[in-house]
Design an enzyme around this catalytic site. Structure first.
Site, short mmCIF file in Angstrom:
data_model
loop_
_atom_site.label_atom_id
_atom_site.label_comp_id
_atom_site.label_asym_id
_atom_site.label_seq_id
_atom_site.Cartn_x
_atom_site.Cartn_y
_atom_site.Cartn_z
N TRP A 118 0.86 -1.19 0.00
CA TRP A 118 0.00 0.00 0.00
C TRP A 118 0.90 1.24 0.00
O TRP A 118 1.91 1.29 0.70
CB TRP A 118 -0.90 -0.01 1.25
N ASP A 125 -16.08 11.52 -2.63
CA ASP A 125 -15.49 10.23 -2.24
C ASP A 125 -16.27 9.63 -1.08
O ASP A 125 -17.46 9.93 -0.88
CB ASP A 125 -13.99 10.43 -1.92
N ASP A 126 -15.64 8.81 -0.29
CA ASP A 126 -16.26 8.07 0.81
C ASP A 126 -17.01 8.99 1.79
O ASP A 126 -16.69 10.17 1.89
CB ASP A 126 -15.12 7.34 1.57
N ARG A 150 -9.60 -3.43 7.74
CA ARG A 150 -10.26 -2.12 7.65
C ARG A 150 -11.70 -2.15 8.19
O ARG A 150 -12.60 -1.54 7.64
CB ARG A 150 -10.27 -1.58 6.22
N LYS A 199 -16.15 5.94 -8.86
CA LYS A 199 -14.89 5.34 -8.38
C LYS A 199 -15.28 4.09 -7.60
O LYS A 199 -15.92 4.18 -6.55
CB LYS A 199 -14.17 6.35 -7.48
N TRP A 200 -14.92 2.93 -8.14
CA TRP A 200 -15.31 1.63 -7.56
C TRP A 200 -14.12 1.14 -6.73
O TRP A 200 -13.12 0.68 -7.26
CB TRP A 200 -15.64 0.66 -8.69
N ASP A 201 -14.26 1.22 -5.41
CA ASP A 201 -13.15 0.92 -4.51
C ASP A 201 -13.27 -0.50 -3.95
O ASP A 201 -14.34 -1.13 -4.02
CB ASP A 201 -13.19 1.95 -3.36
N MET A 202 -12.21 -1.01 -3.37
CA MET A 202 -12.20 -2.35 -2.76
C MET A 202 -11.03 -2.37 -1.79
O MET A 202 -9.88 -2.41 -2.20
CB MET A 202 -11.98 -3.37 -3.89
N ASP A 245 -2.68 5.29 -3.35
CA ASP A 245 -3.13 6.28 -2.38
C ASP A 245 -2.02 7.26 -2.07
O ASP A 245 -2.24 8.26 -1.40
CB ASP A 245 -3.55 5.59 -1.07
C1 DGJ Z 1 -9.17 3.95 -0.42
C2 DGJ Z 1 -8.93 4.74 -1.67
O1 DGJ Z 1 -7.77 4.34 -2.29
C3 DGJ Z 1 -8.93 6.23 -1.32
O2 DGJ Z 1 -8.64 6.99 -2.46
C4 DGJ Z 1 -10.26 6.58 -0.76
O3 DGJ Z 1 -11.25 6.46 -1.74
C5 DGJ Z 1 -10.58 5.70 0.44
N1 DGJ Z 1 -10.44 4.32 0.15
C6 DGJ Z 1 -11.99 5.96 0.94
O4 DGJ Z 1 -12.32 5.12 1.95
#
Ligand code: DGJ
Length: 777
Positions: free
Chosen positions: A196, A363-364, A440, A473-476, A545
């Site tokens: 990360w 974002d989130d 997380r 933005k599809w996050d995981m 990130d």
């Molecule tokens: C991880 C992403 O990589 C960040 O850019 C951000 O969107 C956070 N998650 C939000 O929880």
């Protein structure tokens, strides 16, 4: 072009040739992969064998001169004299793992058939597919290898498929997508590893003896080990020498295995990671591998990268956004984290619109009770306290400001503290009765279940259609632990990881088809799932990130080996940087991020007028040259203390270069810039992006010229800075492409402690310059 000549198959691209044959014993012997050659007599490529060497085993009585242990094979298997890593491992109903796949027939057909349930490359031209059918007669199992040739991009793709034609169930415990044999072993394997916030660092491993494995076993392709890798020589450089580049159209566990045999031969195979895989096949069922991608270039790493870049841009990325310029976005994450509200977002958006931002991304933090990362994943409805007018209310206001609107989602996850988990605890991937490891503060939804996939598709459809959402933005953000699906029997638990990926692909497929105009961006804690599987649905991925320009220059260099610039999204953020606390100049942050799909992720509301004016100028410049950055040919130059990149328009009339310095060397005034990829015979005008420099950066050196004493950082110092800026040097050269590329441009003298005038190149730690190279009309 695919040619079948007697028992041989020759696959030619514009600059490469790949050849294999069916041996007398019925096995597929790999003969050649490399620079394009004319094959007059295929026998010159065949290794001559009279006796089985030393203590090796003879394949069979009928072929006393054959041991499979010393053959370069297209498809290898266990138990029949080959002791090396196999392409396929089958566990038969009698408990044996021995197979013997021999040639049965082949088919050459027009067009490229998409893989069922898996993404694959596509081709608008209907070229030919070669299908080779191998059969294990003892056990009634078939192995089908397919090959497809992308002539212009010098790429060949392969897949493998197992069909159980026997009456008994079998388990596929290994099925690599492709395998390559090399007759010698003086190679290095370059893999792209990290973690990360420091993804994609290149690591070169000399392959001399034994096995080297690059793999992911965390459910996603991972930032630990990207599936892209290279095989080359120690003597290969960015611009010369042989390089093989390989990748996989897959987003789950993968393995790239290089093995040097006792005879000094190198075998490379890549595909789904066999660790943990056991796929049960009943009679007449089949198991399909993901698609493997390979390219070769004799023009060094840059040559190989360009093959991969063109291939990905034309044959992996698809939909309306494939050729559309990507918008410059402003993302709320580092500006506000979870502390969002409509008012705060609109204030930020207003500043964004004033500097020329085209897309505002929330974002989130916008849904359910999402005030921290501890809850609400799964509750995909807007938080009324934060967004009293819902998504539509916010999106409309953003649209009124002249920007499009986008949001963040993390559909594959559920928080234990969520309405969704309370309603459907069985939908989370958990082993019943076993305490779960945490990551997380969230659990992975069990995408092996069709009803979970349906839920994701329905809930996301509702979100995406509830307002004018033009970007997602599809996050995981979690890797797998406690791998288990209560929807599967005990003897099918070895299928969970792959079934998860198939479930994910179904969701992505349906949603991208339902919302073809939305620009989707993949993300997984940054670059934890940066691969060709995701890029088959989402045209760009958040690269890391880490928004620190210095680390980003390293990360983006890593991505550039295997992926084109416009697939890597890159943002300008505030300083001190949130991941490293490093302070870098705004111009450096922009210069590095501009070599990607550009965005901003900072609190513009707190920025000074000067900073906002600078950002406005950056955006104006980027808009003018965006197509060069996003669709041009990219070249790496020097890397280390200096990072040197060039991107050149397709017609070679325009180019942009960057020179970034990590640490300044004192009393070292000389520096040059060497662009690449220009037309040798074209006349160009070479200039730099001119900047205004703050006198604050000179600290109390200001007193060397000031008639009155100025206390450093005092009000007086700041006031002078407001009204008086210094200009950067001006590069202004007209030269032919060959001179620029091979002699390099000698830049202005750098500041070095003694002397300063308007020609001085102020180039201290972390400074970058952009160079503009345009053909003279
Ligand atoms: C991880 C992403 O990589 C960040 O850019 C951000 O969107 C956070 N998650 C939000 O929880």
């Amino acid at each position: 072009m695919i040619t079948k000549q007697d028992n041989c198959f020759i696959l030619d691209t514009r600059y490469t040739t790949y050849a294999f044959r069916v041996t007398e014993s019925g096995h597929l012997e790999h003969l050649y992969y490399g620079k394009r050659i004319k094959i007059h007599d295929i026998n010159m490529l065949v290794e001559k064998r009279e006796f089985v060497p030393g203590n090796n085993n003879v394949y069979s009585d009928q072929y006393k001169n054959v041991t499979l242990n010393d053959l370069n094979l297209e498809a290898s298997f266990e138990g029949k004299s080959d002791n090396r890593e196999p392409l396929i491992k089958v566990l038969h109903s009698d408990g044996s793992r021995t197979s013997d796949f021999v040639y049965k027939t082949c088919v050459i057909r027009k067009g490229k058939t998409p893989l069922e349930g898996l993404p694959s490359s596509y081709d608008e031209e209907e070229r030919e597919t070669l299908e080779i059918i191998l059969e294990d007669k003892e056990y009634g199992v078939r192995l089908i290898l397919t090959y497809y040739v992308f002539d212009d991009e010098n790429v060949i793709t392969r897949t493998s498929r197992v069909e159980n034609k026997s009456d008994n169930a079998i388990y596929v415990i290994q099925l690599m997508s492709a395998q390559l044999g090399f007759s010698d072993h003086n190679y290095i394997m370059s893999t792209f590893n990290g973690a990360w916030a420091r993804e994609m660092y290149r690591h070169d491993t000399p392959l001399r003896a034994g096995k080297h494995i690059n793999s992911s076993n965390v459910g996603v392709s991972s930032s630990t080990a990207n599936p892209f890798f290279m095989i080359s020589h120690e003597s290969t450089t960015e611009d010369s020498g042989d390089v093989y580049g390989m990748n996989l159209v897959y987003s789950g566990n993968h393995a790239e295995i290089a093995e040097v045999s006792e005879f000094g031969k190198l075998r490379v195979s890549w595909g789904i990671n066999p660790q943990g895989l056991a796929w049960k096949l009943e009679k007449d069922e089949a198991f399909q591998s993901p698609e493997a991608v390979m390219t070769f270039s004799a023009a060094g790493y840059n040559g190989m990268s360009q093959n991969m870049h063109s291939f990905i841009r034309k044959h992996i990325v698809r939909g309306v956004w494939r050729d559309r310029p990507r918008p410059i976005l402003l993302n709320s994450w580092e500006a506000a984290y979870f502390k969002i509200s409509e008012r705060r977002l609109l204030n930020l958006a207003k500043e964004g619109s004033a500097v020329g931002i085209e897309l505002f991304v929330m974002d989130d933090g916008w849904f359910g009770e999402r005030d921290s990362d501890e809850k609400a994943l799964g509750d995909w409805y807007p938080n009324k306290k934060k967004l009293p007018n819902g998504l539509k209310g916010l999106a409309d206001k953003i649209n009124e400001m002249g920007m499009s609107f986008g949001i963040w989602v993390e559909p594959e996850m559920v928080s234990v503290d969520s309405d969704l988990y309370r309603k459907h605890p069985e939908w989370a991937m958990e082993i019943p009765g076993v305490k779960h490891s945490e990551g997380r503060n969230q659990r992975i939804l069990d995408l092996c279940r069709t009803e979970v996939q349906d839920y994701i598709i329905e809930s996301m459809t509702q979100v995406f259609s509830s307002a004018n959402i033009e970007y997602v933005k599809w996050d995981m953000n979690r890797t797998f632990t406690d791998i288990y699906s209560s929807s599967l029997d005990e003897d099918r638990q070895g299928e969970v990881c792959h079934r998860y990926v198939l479930g994910l692909y179904r969701c992505m497929d349906e949603l991208t088809k339902k919302f073809p105009d939305i620009l989707f961006e993949g993300c997984a804690s940054g670059g934890n799932r940066f691969d060709l599987g995701i890029l088959s649905y989402f045209p760009q991925i958040w690269g890391s990130d880490n928004t620190d320009a210095i680390v980003r220059s390293e990360i983006q260099t890593g991505y550039s080996y295997g992926y084109p610039l416009n697939t890597v999204s890159a943002h300008v953020s505030s300083v001190p940087n949130h991941q490293t606390l490093r302070v870098t100049p705004l111009e450096t942050r922009f210069a590095v991020a501009s070599f990607g799909s550009l965005g901003y992720e900072c609190n513009l509301c707190d920025m000074s007028k000067t900073e906002k004016d600078d950002i406005k100028a950056q955006i104006e410049m980027y808009k003018k040259v965006r197509s060069i950055y996003q669709f041009g040919m990219f070249y790496r130059g020097r890397f280390g203390n200096i990072t040197e990149w060039t991107v050149v328009s397709e017609d070679k009339c325009h180019a942009i270069g960057i020179l970034l310095q990590k640490m300044v060397t004192p009393n070292n005034q000389f520096q040059y810039f060497m662009p690449k990829g220009l037309d040798e015979n074209m006349l160009y005008h070479f200039t730099n992006r001119e900047l205004k420099l703050s006198i604050m950066m000179f600290g109390d050196l200001v007193n060397a010229v000031s008639p009155v004493h100025v206390k450093q950082d005092s009000l007086m110092h700041k006031t002078i800075d407001r009204f008086y800026k210094l200009s950067t040097e001006k590069e202004d050269i007209t030269a032919y492409g060959d001179a620029l590329m091979y002699a390099g441009v000698k830049l202005h003298q750098a500041f070095s402690g003694t002397g300063f005038n308007e020609n001085t190149r102020v180039f201290s730690d972390y400074v970058a310059r952009l160079y503009l190279i345009n053909a003279v009309e």
